[in-house]
Design an enzyme around this catalytic site. Sequence first.
Site, PDB file in Angstrom:
ATOM      1  N   GLU A 129     -28.437 -39.476  32.161  1.00 20.53           N
ATOM      2  CA  GLU A 129     -27.628 -38.651  32.250  1.00 20.53           C
ATOM      3  C   GLU A 129     -27.717 -37.508  31.089  1.00 20.53           C
ATOM      4  OE1 GLU A 129     -22.751 -38.273  32.841  1.00 20.53           O
ATOM      5  OE2 GLU A 129     -23.808 -40.081  33.239  1.00 20.53           O
ATOM      6  N   ASP A 130     -27.607 -38.225  29.919  1.00 17.05           N
ATOM      7  CA  ASP A 130     -27.558 -37.651  28.865  1.00 17.05           C
ATOM      8  C   ASP A 130     -28.412 -36.965  27.949  1.00 17.05           C
ATOM      9  OD1 ASP A 130     -24.797 -37.569  29.360  1.00 17.05           O
ATOM     10  OD2 ASP A 130     -24.324 -38.937  27.842  1.00 17.05           O
TER      11      ASP A 130
END
Length: 703
Positions: free
Chosen positions: A76-77
């Site tokens: 996600e990051d």
Amino acid sequence: MPSIDAFADRISRYLDPDQVNLVRRAYYYAEQAHDGQRRRSGEPYVTHPLAVANILSEMHMDHQSLMAAMLHDVIEDTGIPKEALTAQFGETVAELVDGVSKLTQMDSQTKAEAQAENFQKMAMAMARDIRVILVKLADRLHNMRTLDAMPHDKRRRIARETLEIYAPIANRLGMHATFAEFEDLGFKAMHPMRSERIRRAVKMARGNRREIVGKIQESLSHCLSREGLPGEISGREKHLYSIYEKMRGKKRSFSEIMDVYAFRIVVDKVDTCYRVLGAVHSLYKPIPGRFKDYIAIPKANGYQSLHTTLFGMHGVPIEIQIRTREMEEMANHGIAAHWLYKSGEEDSPRGTHARARQWIKGVLELQQRAGNSLEFIENVKIDLFPDEVYIFTPKGRIMELPKGSTAVDFAYAVHTDVGNHCIACRINRRLAPLSQPLQSGQTVEIVTAPTARPNPSWLNFVVTGKARTTIRHALKQQRRSESVQLGERLLNKALADLDSHLEQISPAHLEQVLGEYQMPQLDDLLEEIGLGNRMAYVIARRLVNDGHDEDHPEQHGPLAISGTEGLVISYAKCCTPIPGDPIVGHLSAGRGMVIHLDTCRNIAELRDSPDKCIPLTWAKEVAGEFNVELRVELEHQRGLIALLAGAVSSADANIEKIGMDERDGRTSVVQLIVSVDDRVHLARVIRRLRTLSGVQRITRLRA
């Protein structure tokens, strides 16, 4: 926060050295991936995944769960794809990380839709591997513990989401310790002043209660020693949010809640639980109706314990929970208490894993039937209610349902077809309303009929997500079927006015017209007509003469209405038409046809517009009951309402609603909504009302 070395040392107590090294490797990979990233608090970002893994290690989770915890924000990051994780750590760990990761493409979504979509994705991942939800709960727990670094509005949003979704999920999976911490942290973030005031009040009350708590604990210890029963006795504290909810929901003062003294007795085996129960009941008198046996009938989340409430010294109420050590572990850690991956028992037929999988299977059923993600999450929230009632089928099988469930909820819990064809119920062998809330211990029998269909009014009282979603799904199918039938009748009526019929239209020409309207099949076009979204006469002209003739077709007689058309025909409340009245149909987009009196003022402007109104007549045989509003002016007298009700009942009609207004001291005006079959029946009702003494005028109200 422990370092990776301290963490590795801790997990080496229950994991193999090779597994510990794999967890270490996942940590170093995450550290490199998150290099340069910092949390709001200013700490390096990698402290967060390490803390999440630490929470899971307290539950003795397996090495793959700990690796997924270390890597849960990498996709996600950091932009590292799932494929890279698969290559490095294997497919299982990559699937776990992907299940926890949020959806990335949410450009056109509201926050509510994004939340719902995320939960839908997580539910599907949970069905494949239940460890997904445990990693997610640990992730959310650490985020809640470090929420103070967030801005105020974001803090409240995260706290609300936690209280609405993650706390109930933890409770549903039997993880009481996580559930209680979620609630207290969420309460502190949502209502910091209330939380602080209750915390101080509890601290003060605890000091004042110390003496009486000690005396009760001592008397319980003596009682167990005298009977030769082993057991650990401890005081049980209510967490802050549960105190707040009881004060708010049950309208109780703080002192009333704190006046109850709660204790837990942990013993060695199930047999001892019941012997301890007998001992404490001989020590203090039990309060009738307050005993619950969750050992014989566990809660849906696997929770087991004996609960009883006693009259203690000076009439002080004492709540006691009696359970085994295994049940205590189960109550605190739920699904994580006996992690099956440790012993390789992948599919135990009993226990919390089986219950959790059963619940997740139900969640996926809701997902398949829900119209959209928001409807799905609304139903999941309903399904997460912590309190259950236990209902018996006629054959003795126990069904667990949320508190407040009705016979319709029970019917859908048994089987979708039983719910869809339900017409009545027997509770403890007696006929009862379908809307009656069920109580634990009742035996419910459902009466079905092959031709029965779900009633839209059921949505007003069902509480389970499965019942609500299935009813909506069935009503959509029913509405489509009825819309298609009405659309076909309207189109054939319009074609008859042009001396044609649907069967006379060539398939090639029909296909061409469907293409123009971008309809895949004829039923879709007929449904649009039935719902009032497209006008039958326009479609008919297009089918017959390519739409070049702009003159209105000559009418060949009105369409007959039988009263059994179902969801796509409704009767206007402004003029309340009944069989025998001259009527017209107003085509309302999305609602189908609304029947009005042909003199109704509300459609005066539309009456001559064939694309909005069509002439109707009543069929020779009309089914159903129809409401009519009457205004009765009469002299005021004792027992007036009873007289009117008796007169209406003697004419075989029902009063649906009644209202009265005194004009002066002598005259009253009564508004009645009466259910009748047709105009002849209405005339009979009015004749009966006229026979009452003092009646001056009876008027039928219509727009």
